[in-house]
Every structure is written in C-alpha cells, then in structure tokens.
Design an enzyme around this catalytic site. Structure first.
Site, short mmCIF file in Angstrom:
data_model
loop_
_atom_site.label_atom_id
_atom_site.label_comp_id
_atom_site.label_asym_id
_atom_site.label_seq_id
_atom_site.Cartn_x
_atom_site.Cartn_y
_atom_site.Cartn_z
N LYS A 80 0.82 -1.22 0.00
CA LYS A 80 0.00 0.00 0.00
C LYS A 80 0.85 1.27 0.00
O LYS A 80 0.37 2.34 -0.33
CB LYS A 80 -0.98 0.00 1.17
N ASP A 81 2.15 1.15 0.35
CA ASP A 81 3.05 2.32 0.35
C ASP A 81 3.67 2.58 -1.02
O ASP A 81 4.33 3.60 -1.21
CB ASP A 81 4.20 2.11 1.35
N ARG A 127 -7.40 8.73 4.17
CA ARG A 127 -8.50 7.77 3.93
C ARG A 127 -9.19 7.41 5.24
O ARG A 127 -10.42 7.43 5.34
CB ARG A 127 -7.93 6.51 3.26
N ARG A 128 -8.40 7.08 6.26
CA ARG A 128 -8.98 6.73 7.56
C ARG A 128 -9.68 7.93 8.19
O ARG A 128 -10.77 7.81 8.76
CB ARG A 128 -7.88 6.19 8.49
N ARG A 145 2.06 10.15 13.08
CA ARG A 145 3.08 9.63 12.18
C ARG A 145 4.07 8.77 12.94
O ARG A 145 4.12 8.79 14.16
CB ARG A 145 3.84 10.81 11.52
N ARG A 151 3.89 4.91 17.09
CA ARG A 151 2.49 5.37 17.08
C ARG A 151 1.72 4.82 18.28
O ARG A 151 0.92 5.52 18.89
CB ARG A 151 1.82 4.98 15.77
N CYS A 236 -1.34 9.23 -1.96
CA CYS A 236 -1.74 9.48 -0.58
C CYS A 236 -2.31 10.87 -0.40
O CYS A 236 -2.35 11.41 0.68
CB CYS A 236 -0.57 9.24 0.38
#
Length: 308
Positions: A80-81, A127-128, A145, A151, A236
């Site tokens: 996804k990155d 998105r979240r 981040r 996190r 992103c």
C-alpha cells in the site's frame, strides 16, 4: 556458487519482519539471502502529515535508489506504500499471499463510540480520517506519524480516545491488543495487507527466484485495487479506499472516494468473473469519476494545493 540475494528493507520492526519472512522463503527454495536495512525519508520526516510532504513513494524512494545503484538486489515493501507507477528499470516480481486487509481501532475504552460527546482519534491517513469523520462527524481527528511502535507509544502518551492501525501490521509483530475493534465498515487502502517484492528489470536471477513466491489471487486483487487508485489519480493525497476479493471464481469489488472532511462520498460495488479481471479496476474508477468523482477529485486537488 549462486549469488546471495541482498534484500533491501526499511529498518522499522514491521519492515524487518516482512523482509525476514521473504528471506526465509527464499532460503527455503535453496537460495542464499541477506538483509540490508535502509532508513527511508518517510521514517525520517515525522513532523508533517504524509499528504503535506507532496512526495509519492516517500517510504519506497530510498530503496528504489539503492536498487538502481546496485546496492541491493530486491526490495520488500508494504504494497500500500508503493506508488502505482514503479520507477523506470524496476519491476514487480511477486505479491506474497495477502494477510487480513481490515483497519482496527486501538483504544483506551470504547464507551465514547456510543456517546455524542467529542472525542479525539489519531491517524496519519487521509483515507482513515475521512471515513472516520463520515461516521463520527462530532469527533476530532489528529495527525499521527511514525512506525507502528512509536504510534502505539504516542497513543499511550496523549489524551486521545484511540488510534487507527492496519490489523495486519500489528498482528505481524505481535502487538495486536486483545480488545482492538475491527473497523469492518472502513474500506482499506488499495493493496492493504499485501507485501510486494520488486527487482531490477535486467536482473533475471533475482526475478526468477522471487517470482516463485508470487500468490496468484493476491496479485489479481491488488492489481485491480491499484488500477482503481491510479485511474482516480489518488496516491496518498486523496481519501481513496478499495478492496477486491475472490470467491468461487468471481471477483467482488468495492471502491470509494471521500471528500477530505468526510462529508461527501462516492462509491461503487461490482462483481465480475475472474477471467474478466484485466482492466476491471480501471473500469470501476471510470464509473466513479462519471458519478461525480471527477468533480470531487478536482476539489480535493484544489484543497491540497491551498494546504501546501
């Protein structure tokens, strides 16, 4: 004597877990492999949200450079990155069997979810954030981040009610809290839960070895999701979610794009036979663009340019 495949990876615990998994699989095939940890720009610049950095492939660029310079033979990424367009000379060689795709909420007590009182949720993902605000418009979302470990630590140190993580990431490094809540209503990032291997296009040896690790169905579903993202021109900088699943030779797809504040939402649900997979993600994205997605994406771009 066969050459030792040098595996480039970010140096976070999760990235090293992923690269070690690939190393073990390569060695199980009878080849030698070694890890080369490299710190990425995305891990170094932690004082700005990702979308404000305005760089595609912030977590992958450093590994791309190492690959092109011949310092490593392959790179392992959280798929996804990875930007939907790989750099010239670098090719995708394998998508490993995908893990669970969902997001989860790590919290300090879930009572706030039933209340109309204000609460603060942390995430570094547009998105979240958009999907959370769509469901809980009275909540505040703050930027978070860093790697998974840092996190989780920030959640403990701050007075937030919770933070959103990928289920797969926490599970892989055994940090998944027992009371974490699965956000099954939240559409994941394209290719969430999947690991990707890339190599130099001209490196036939590394390509041949790693292609043996490819999981066919995971490759099909992530390709569709990334095609959807690329056609919408996401990256992103826009709140885009996509999930393709295969069941009984049928592909089920759900895709969505939200406004940055979560108030607007355009989504699509479609299914086709597996043999119709080619171009399916692109077609779904075009349907979204025709349903008002083009106008929404334009307003997101305008909003992002004023933010920068």
């Amino acid at each position: 004597m066969s050459k030792i495949i040098r595996i480039g990876t970010r140096d976070s615990e999760l990235a090293l877990w992923q690269a070690t998994t690939v190393q073990q699989k390569i060695e199980a095939l009878g080849f030698d492999a070694t890890l080369i940890p490299i710190k990425s720009t995305g891990d170094q610049v932690l004082d700005k949200p990702l979308y404000e950095l305005g760089i595609t492939g912030i977590f992958t660029k450093t590994l791309d450079v190492a690959l092109l310079k011949g310092q490593i033979d392959i790179a392992v990424h959280s798929m996804k990155d990875v930007p939907t367009q790989l750099p010239k000379g670098i090719v995708q060689t394998a998508v490993l069997e995908r893990a669970v795709t969902s997001d989860i909420l790590v919290h300090k007590g879930s009572e706030f979810l039933e209340s109309e009182k204000p609460a603060t949720i942390a995430t570094g993902s547009l998105r979240r954030k958009a999907q959370w605000l769509h469901k809980y418009p009275h909540h505040k979302v703050v930027d978070l981040r860093g790697n998974v470990n840092s996190r989780l630590l920030k959640l403990i140190e701050n007075d937030w009610s919770g933070a959103i993580f990928a289920h797969a990431g926490l599970e892989r490094i055994k940090l998944l809290p027992k009371d974490a809540i699965s956000l099954d209503w939240m559409i994941p990032a394209p290719a969430q839960g999947a690991m990707l291997i890339v190599a130099l296009e001209k490196d036939e040896f590394s390509k041949d070895v790693t292609q043996k690790l490819n999981h066919h169905n995971s490759e099909i579903t992530t390709t569709i999701e990334r095609e959807f993202l690329r056609t919408l021109e996401g990256g992103c900088t826009a709140p885009i979610g996509a999930l393709a699943t295969i069941k009984d030779e049928s592909i089920n797809f759900i895709g969505t794009v939200f406004s940055l504040d979560g108030k607007q939402k355009i989504d699509i649900k479609k299914n086709v036979p597996v043999q119709s997979a080619k171009g399916f993600g692109e077609q779904c994205a075009k349907d979204v663009l025709n349903k008002g997605g083009a106008k929404l994406m334009e307003s997101i771009r305008n909003e992002n340019s004023t933010l920068h």
